[in-house]
Write a protein that holds these residues in place. Structure first.
Motif, PDB file in Angstrom:
ATOM      1  N   TYR A 225      11.565   9.434   5.855  1.00 13.90           N
ATOM      2  CA  TYR A 225      11.866   8.130   5.257  1.00 13.90           C
ATOM      3  C   TYR A 225      12.815   7.333   6.143  1.00 13.90           C
ATOM      4  CZ  TYR A 225      13.802   4.717   1.997  1.00 13.90           C
ATOM      5  OH  TYR A 225      14.223   3.546   1.408  1.00 13.90           O
ATOM      6  N   ARG A 226      13.798   8.013   6.705  1.00 18.24           N
ATOM      7  CA  ARG A 226      14.752   7.351   7.597  1.00 18.24           C
ATOM      8  C   ARG A 226      14.054   6.827   8.851  1.00 18.24           C
ATOM      9  NH1 ARG A 226      19.212   4.333   8.150  1.00 18.24           N
ATOM     10  NH2 ARG A 226      20.305   4.786  10.089  1.00 18.24           N
ATOM     11  N   LEU A 229      12.179   3.663   8.039  1.00 17.49           N
ATOM     12  CA  LEU A 229      13.074   2.497   7.990  1.00 17.49           C
ATOM     13  C   LEU A 229      13.385   2.002   9.399  1.00 17.49           C
ATOM     14  CD1 LEU A 229      15.671   3.393   5.203  1.00 17.49           C
ATOM     15  CD2 LEU A 229      13.782   1.764   5.074  1.00 17.49           C
ATOM     16  N   ARG A 232      10.418   0.140  10.882  1.00 16.46           N
ATOM     17  CA  ARG A 232      10.232  -1.183  10.290  1.00 16.46           C
ATOM     18  C   ARG A 232      11.260  -2.193  10.796  1.00 16.46           C
ATOM     19  NH1 ARG A 232       9.241   0.116   3.840  1.00 16.46           N
ATOM     20  NH2 ARG A 232       7.350   1.377   4.096  1.00 16.46           N
ATOM     21  N   ARG A 233      12.508  -1.720  10.906  1.00 14.65           N
ATOM     22  CA  ARG A 233      13.599  -2.630  11.281  1.00 14.65           C
ATOM     23  C   ARG A 233      13.826  -2.687  12.772  1.00 14.65           C
ATOM     24  NH1 ARG A 233      18.021  -0.454   6.824  1.00 14.65           N
ATOM     25  NH2 ARG A 233      16.821  -0.966   4.950  1.00 14.65           N
TER      26      ARG A 233
END
Length: 235
Positions: A225-226, A229, A232-233
């Motif tokens: 999950y990290r 993120l 995406r960023r």
């Protein structure tokens, strides 16, 4: 995944990281073997395995501190996260490379029960069960430390943060000995050290095996999950 696995595995031994992990683990295990077995002339291998398990707290962060994006080479990691390789493949390659180094190191420690077997008696079933517990506990620590590393910028910070988390887990285990009631039960339930105790007594505990695997999967999913993120960023 295969390419990442090979890259990370080679990276351990193209730098000092792999040698430090293996060398320090074997040196400290050798000291424990001398104090626990050689000097008192004891054949108590389970106690030695239990003492070696505490080395994961100190040394698993060495294997994970450079694995995550942001803790290693910035340009390489940006390229990695922007590549079409799946995040699951990235994570699996990195984790399996660290796990293989850990497994190789554990196998090298078999020299200690081998020495005991020359002069005394070693029970193969007891030895196997103890090493299963040691390996599962190490794999759980690796997964947790990998997640901690994913939250950090820089390998030094990643090592210190992971060691702090590992040390806190040990303190919680000690705290469980001084409290009673439901809290003690909860702390025992989530303790990696308590879960390792059946293996040290020669019991192949399915419950403890399931817990260690579930513990590792949980933190690997958090790391995934990290990574999502970060992709995406951007790093």
């Amino acid at each position: 995944m295969t390419a990442i696995f090979r890259r990370e595995l080679q990276g351990y031994f193209h730098t000092a990281v792999g040698y430090v992990f293996v060398g320090v683990f074997l040196t400290m295990s050798g000291v424990l073997f001398a104090l626990n077995n050689l000097i008192p002339r004891s054949g108590d291998i389970p106690t030695l395995i239990g003492q070696m398990s505490y080395l994961w707290m100190l040394l698993c962060p060495v294997l994970t501190m450079r694995l995550m994006p942001g803790t290693g080479d910035q340009g390489t990691e940006k390229l990695l996260l922007s590549s079409p390789v799946s995040l699951m493949g990235i994570l699996a390659g990195k984790y399996l490379a660290a796990l293989l180094v850990l497994l190789q190191t554990v196998l090298l420690t078999l020299i200690f029960p081998g020495i005991v077997a020359i002069y005394g008696t070693v029970y193969p079933e007891e030895l196997l069960v103890g090493y299963v517990g040691l390996t599962l506990e190490g794999s759980a620590f690796l997964a947790m430390d990998l997640f901690v590393a994913s939250l950090c910028r820089g390998p030094v910070l990643a090592y210190l943060a992971a060691f702090f988390v590992n040390f806190s887990a040990w303190l919680l285990d000690l705290w469980a000995l001084s409290v009673n009631g439901r809290l003690a039960g909860i702390l025992d339930f989530v303790s990696l050290y308590t879960r390792n105790e059946p293996f040290l007594m020669g019991q192949l505990s399915v419950a403890s095996m399931f817990f260690d695997v579930s513990f590792a999967v949980f933190f690997l999913l958090l790391t995934l999950y990290r990574l999502d993120l970060k992709r995406r960023r951007g790093i």
